[in-house]
Design a protein around this motif. Structure first.
Motif: not given
Length: 267
Positions: A224-244
């Motif tokens: 939900d947090a990743f979805r609201v970030l813009g093009r110049n923001d940085i989203s980081v998934r911790v751990g392996k997941k095929r879809s994020s």
């Protein structure tokens, strides 16, 4: 497909250095500290705590957003002068904000009634922990025996289905946890936007585009947090997941700590 953050570090660090101000937001369990069998066993490493405090002193705006209650979160993390959001953003505290999302008494009563039923029905099943967080309730089954897990999920479903059908609660699922919250659209993404709006409003002459928001998290609710970030923001998934929805990934909490130290060197 997410990209490995450290493999793209030159680009990421350039983006942070070029921004007028950087907002660093982290999930807690599974991101800043490893997930434990019981929520009460989680210990916030001293080095990680010191790194967060150092980043705040260096001028970064720092926050922790968690499914835990805000009281629990603040007690565990214990860093002053940063933002905290508990119950997936339903509670937010920090410089200039003390927010509790409006929840009707009907929804609160439903959560209390369900909590009582869950405690009674799970009394004889080992390894199940009921966590009452005020604005939400979680059923942790990480320590349950394998053969009991299907039973746990069936009991949970039987109890909560009538409340879900009448829109008194919303059902969510994470890593070895089943959760109930008020049926509101407010989530971790909403908390990210609220904190960003606040700091922009207090920074005279700044614009939304002057800010770089970094969010790191490991679970379903962090999407939900990743979805609201813009093009110049940085989203980081911790751990392996095929879809994020995240653009980048780190392998584990150890690499998150390394990320904190790299950010310190930028400051």
């Amino acid at each position: 497909m997410t990209r490995y953050l450290f493999g793209d570090w030159d680009k990421v660090s350039e983006r942070i250095n070029a921004s007028g101000r950087t907002l660093l937001l982290f999930d807690y369990d599974g991101t800043l500290t490893p997930i434990t069998s019981s929520p009460g066993e989680a210990v916030f490493p001293t080095g990680t705590k010191q790194a967060l405090a150092a980043l705040a002193r260096l001028g970064f705006t720092v926050g922790v957003i968690s499914g835990r209650s805000i009281r629990d979160l603040k007690s565990i993390v214990g860093v002053k002068g940063i933002y905290y959001a508990g119950n997936h953003g339903l509670e937010i505290e920090g410089p200039g904000i003390d927010y509790i999302h409006a929840v009707s008494s009907l929804h609160i009563k439903a959560l209390r009634d369900i909590t009582g039923e869950l405690k009674e029905r799970f009394l004889d099943i080992k390894g199940v922990i009921i966590e009452d967080k005020g604005l939400s309730v979680s059923v942790h089954y990480r320590m349950a025996n394998g053969p009991d897990i299907l039973k746990v999920k069936k009991i949970f479903r039987d109890i909560v289905s009538p409340y879900i059908d009448s829109r008194k609660v919303g059902r969510f699922e994470g890593k070895k946890v089943l959760e109930l919250r008020p049926p509101t659209k407010w989530d971790k993404g909403s908390a990210v936007k609220a904190i960003k709006r606040l700091i922009i409003s207090e920074d005279t002459g700044s614009r939304a585009g002057d800010y770089c928001v970094m969010y790191a998290g490991d679970d379903v609710t962090d999407e939900d947090a990743f979805r609201v970030l813009g093009r110049n923001d940085i989203s980081v998934r911790v751990g392996k997941k095929r879809s994020s929805k995240a653009a980048y990934h780190l392998e584990d909490t150890g690499e998150v700590v390394e990320f904190l130290y790299r950010l310190k060197r930028l400051g």
